[in-house]
Design an enzyme around this catalytic site. Structure first.
Site, short mmCIF file in Angstrom:
data_model
loop_
_atom_site.label_atom_id
_atom_site.label_comp_id
_atom_site.label_asym_id
_atom_site.label_seq_id
_atom_site.Cartn_x
_atom_site.Cartn_y
_atom_site.Cartn_z
N ASP A 95 0.86 -1.20 0.00
CA ASP A 95 0.00 0.00 0.00
C ASP A 95 0.89 1.25 0.00
O ASP A 95 1.88 1.30 0.74
CB ASP A 95 -0.90 -0.04 1.26
CG ASP A 95 -2.04 0.95 1.19
OD1 ASP A 95 -1.78 2.15 0.98
OD2 ASP A 95 -3.20 0.54 1.36
N ASN A 134 -13.00 -3.25 3.23
CA ASN A 134 -14.05 -2.23 3.29
C ASN A 134 -14.97 -2.32 2.08
O ASN A 134 -14.50 -2.48 0.95
CB ASN A 134 -13.41 -0.83 3.32
CG ASN A 134 -12.48 -0.64 4.51
OD1 ASN A 134 -12.74 -1.14 5.60
ND2 ASN A 134 -11.38 0.07 4.31
N GLN A 150 -14.40 2.62 2.20
CA GLN A 150 -13.80 2.23 0.91
C GLN A 150 -13.52 3.47 0.07
O GLN A 150 -14.39 4.34 -0.07
CB GLN A 150 -14.73 1.27 0.15
CG GLN A 150 -14.08 0.68 -1.09
CD GLN A 150 -14.97 -0.34 -1.80
OE1 GLN A 150 -16.14 -0.53 -1.44
NE2 GLN A 150 -14.41 -1.00 -2.81
N HIS A 170 -10.57 -5.24 -2.67
CA HIS A 170 -9.23 -5.51 -2.14
C HIS A 170 -9.31 -5.87 -0.67
O HIS A 170 -10.25 -5.48 0.03
CB HIS A 170 -8.29 -4.32 -2.34
CG HIS A 170 -8.83 -3.03 -1.80
ND1 HIS A 170 -9.76 -2.28 -2.49
CD2 HIS A 170 -8.60 -2.37 -0.64
CE1 HIS A 170 -10.06 -1.21 -1.77
NE2 HIS A 170 -9.39 -1.25 -0.65
N HIS A 223 -7.00 -5.64 2.85
CA HIS A 223 -5.81 -5.06 3.47
C HIS A 223 -5.13 -6.12 4.34
O HIS A 223 -5.80 -6.77 5.15
CB HIS A 223 -6.20 -3.90 4.39
CG HIS A 223 -6.77 -2.71 3.68
ND1 HIS A 223 -6.04 -1.60 3.40
CD2 HIS A 223 -8.02 -2.46 3.21
CE1 HIS A 223 -6.80 -0.70 2.79
NE2 HIS A 223 -8.01 -1.21 2.67
P1 5GP Z 1 -9.81 1.42 0.92
O1 5GP Z 1 -9.91 2.69 1.73
O2 5GP Z 1 -10.55 1.54 -0.39
O3 5GP Z 1 -10.19 0.20 1.69
O4 5GP Z 1 -8.27 1.27 0.61
C1 5GP Z 1 -7.62 1.79 -0.51
C2 5GP Z 1 -6.14 1.70 -0.25
O5 5GP Z 1 -5.45 1.82 -1.48
C3 5GP Z 1 -5.59 2.80 0.67
O6 5GP Z 1 -4.98 2.20 1.80
C4 5GP Z 1 -4.59 3.54 -0.22
O7 5GP Z 1 -3.44 3.94 0.48
C5 5GP Z 1 -4.27 2.51 -1.29
N1 5GP Z 1 -3.92 3.08 -2.58
C6 5GP Z 1 -4.59 4.07 -3.25
N2 5GP Z 1 -3.98 4.33 -4.42
C7 5GP Z 1 -2.92 3.49 -4.51
C8 5GP Z 1 -1.91 3.28 -5.51
O8 5GP Z 1 -1.86 3.94 -6.55
N3 5GP Z 1 -0.99 2.31 -5.26
C9 5GP Z 1 -1.00 1.57 -4.10
N4 5GP Z 1 -0.04 0.64 -3.95
N5 5GP Z 1 -1.95 1.74 -3.14
C10 5GP Z 1 -2.89 2.69 -3.35
#
Ligand code: 5GP
Ligand code: ZN
Length: 136
Positions: free
Chosen positions: A32, A88, A95, A101, A103
């Protein structure tokens, strides 16, 4: 299955670079870019599904198996003290990227309160009502 404006589809396609920990024909595991702790990683299915509601059951089962394997390997290599698996669904649930995805969050002693919620205090009647709503 790919969605043009999806950042994770672009990562899966190699159009956006990522630090890849694991890859097979169905999944990619990457670090991440905004890690909650050292080693925070994400499991991405290569096909685009917005969330767990859309993800086929079979893929969900495989994602969880992969999560277990990654957790064991990362715990060994990073020497972390515990582990959170977080997933999420929907904006209200936190999310921000609408490609399913999971984590993988290594936890370390004294790394702070990363995933804290305040426990409610429902009475038995309320719990019984909720059970009825879900099961009947
Ligand atoms: P969510 O909040 O949707 O459960 O998690 C999205 C996650 O994706 C966040 O922890 C954020 O840091 C990660 N993320 C967003 N854009 C990128 C990216 O371009 N590359 C990587 N490796 N992680 C990303
Ligand atoms: Zn996508």
């Amino acid at each position: 299955m790919k969605q043009d404006d999806c950042i994770f589809c672009k990562i899966v396609a190699g159009e956006i670079p990522s630090q890849t920990l694991y890859e097979d024909e169905k999944f990619k595991v990457i670090l991440d870019v905004g890690p909650a702790t050292r080693g925070h990683a994400l499991i991405l299915p290569k096909n685009h599904y917005a969330n767990l509601y859309e993800l086929p059951e079979e893929d969900a089962a495989e994602a969880m198996k992969l999560a277990k394997r990654m957790m064991i390997k990362m715990t060994e290599k990073l020497n972390c003290d515990g582990f959170n698996i977080v997933q999420n669904n929907g904006e209200v649930a936190g999310q921000t990227v609408f490609h399913f995805h999971m984590h993988l969050i290594p936890r370390y002693k004294n790394d702070g309160e990363i995933l804290k919620y305040v426990a409610g205090e429902p009475d038995q009647e309320e719990l019984a009502q909720i059970r009825k709503m879900i099961t009947e």
